[in-house]
Design an enzyme around this catalytic site. Structure first.
Site, PDB file in Angstrom:
ATOM      1  N   LYS A   1       0.856  -1.189   0.000  1.00 20.08           N
ATOM      2  CA  LYS A   1       0.000   0.000   0.000  1.00 20.08           C
ATOM      3  C   LYS A   1       0.893   1.241   0.000  1.00 20.08           C
ATOM      4  O   LYS A   1       1.762   1.406   0.875  1.00 20.08           O
ATOM      5  CB  LYS A   1      -0.877  -0.043   1.263  1.00 20.08           C
ATOM      6  CG  LYS A   1      -2.182   0.684   1.139  1.00 20.08           C
ATOM      7  CD  LYS A   1      -3.045   0.341   2.343  1.00 20.08           C
ATOM      8  CE  LYS A   1      -4.318   1.108   2.362  1.00 20.08           C
ATOM      9  NZ  LYS A   1      -5.054   0.901   3.617  1.00 20.08           N
TER      10      LYS A   1
HETATM   11  C1  E4P Z   1      -8.058   2.423   3.527  1.00 23.25           C
HETATM   12  O1  E4P Z   1      -7.675   1.338   3.122  1.00 23.25           O
HETATM   13  C2  E4P Z   1      -8.049   2.820   4.930  1.00 23.25           C
HETATM   14  O2  E4P Z   1      -7.460   1.779   5.684  1.00 23.25           O
HETATM   15  C3  E4P Z   1      -9.398   3.018   5.544  1.00 23.25           C
HETATM   16  O3  E4P Z   1     -10.446   2.514   4.761  1.00 23.25           O
HETATM   17  C4  E4P Z   1      -9.603   4.351   6.165  1.00 23.25           C
HETATM   18  O4  E4P Z   1     -10.859   4.356   6.807  1.00 23.25           O
HETATM   19  P1  E4P Z   1     -11.270   5.435   7.902  1.00 23.25           P
HETATM   20  O5  E4P Z   1     -11.571   6.714   7.199  1.00 23.25           O
HETATM   21  O6  E4P Z   1     -12.485   4.850   8.544  1.00 23.25           O
HETATM   22  O7  E4P Z   1     -10.103   5.559   8.839  1.00 23.25           O
END
Ligand code: E4P
Length: 219
Positions: free
Chosen positions: A87
């Site tokens: 990522k």
């Molecule tokens: C993306 O992969 C992030 O891990 C995640 O979906 C962020 O979510 P949040 O806005 O609930 O922290």
């Protein structure tokens, strides 16, 4: 539509896996910190544990923000397990790193996507997934699902194979709305996934079926 769970909590990952509908896991540095996972060895061990639970892709985020840091971290993560997807944040060096990884056959998830332009850049660099943050856009009075729809349309126009991973999902209606506009994947908390189970008429209907069965059996 693929279902990913957005957590680093092993118990929740196991529960989602046991339900039989889990296609993968996404994590981020905040989610790892929430589980108290710090230090490189612990982080790597934790990712390996996640990979051993799930059958699908596991997104593991790099911490470095320079090209060299992202490459060295990402290569190490990718070697850990074939399920790992590196990522990478949507920054200039991140785009370069995605291009590098895609040429080396290392799969990537471009995270922190908040605009169609960013999604277009990530696809051109060869990202496997892009993660537009639906909930965080909604939080600032911007339509997160509309962004998913726009990216799906752009990718279809040009035949990009990058998958649209609707992230920052907060509740079951986000999942339904993202499915309606053609998101390839959604990632959300276990609570949003299990909330899809619920309907009061199901509970009322089942109670009536069982009561009728009991009544007939006791005659
Ligand atoms: C993306 O992969 C992030 O891990 C995640 O979906 C962020 O979510 P949040 O806005 O609930 O922290």
């Amino acid at each position: 539509m693929k279902f990913f769970i957005d957590t680093a909590n092993l118990a929740e990952i196991r529960e989602a896996q046991d339900l039989g509908v889990l296609d993968g896991v996404t994590t981020n540095p905040s989610l790892m910190a929430k589980e108290g996972i710090t230090g490189k060895d612990n982080v790597m061990r934790h990712y390996k544990q996640i990979c051993d639970i799930v059958e699908g892709d596991v997104s593991a985020e790099v911490i470095g923000t320079t090209f060299d840091e992202m490459i060295s971290e990402g290569e190490e993560l990718a070697e850990l397990d074939e399920k790992i997807v590196v990522k990478v944040p949507m920054i200039k060096d991140g785009v370069k790193a995605i291009k590098y990884f895609s040429e080396k056959g290392i799969r990537t998830n471009c995270t922190l996507i908040f605009s169609a332009g960013q999604a277009l850049l990530a696809a051109k660099a060869g990202a496997t997934y892009v993660s537009p943050f639906v909930g965080r856009l909604d939080d600032v009075s911007t339509d997160g699902v509309a962004l998913i729809e726009q990216i799906v349309m752009i990718y279809r126009n040009y035949g990009y194979t990058t998958e649209v991973l609707a992230a920052s999902i907060r509740h079951p209606m986000h999942i339904i709305q993202c499915a309606e506009v053609g998101a390839d994947v959604m990632t959300g908390p276990l609570s949003a996934i299990t909330a899809l189970l619920n309907h009061p008429l199901t509970d009322i209907g089942l109670a009536k079926f069982l009561a009728d069965h009991k009544k007939a059996s006791s005659k």
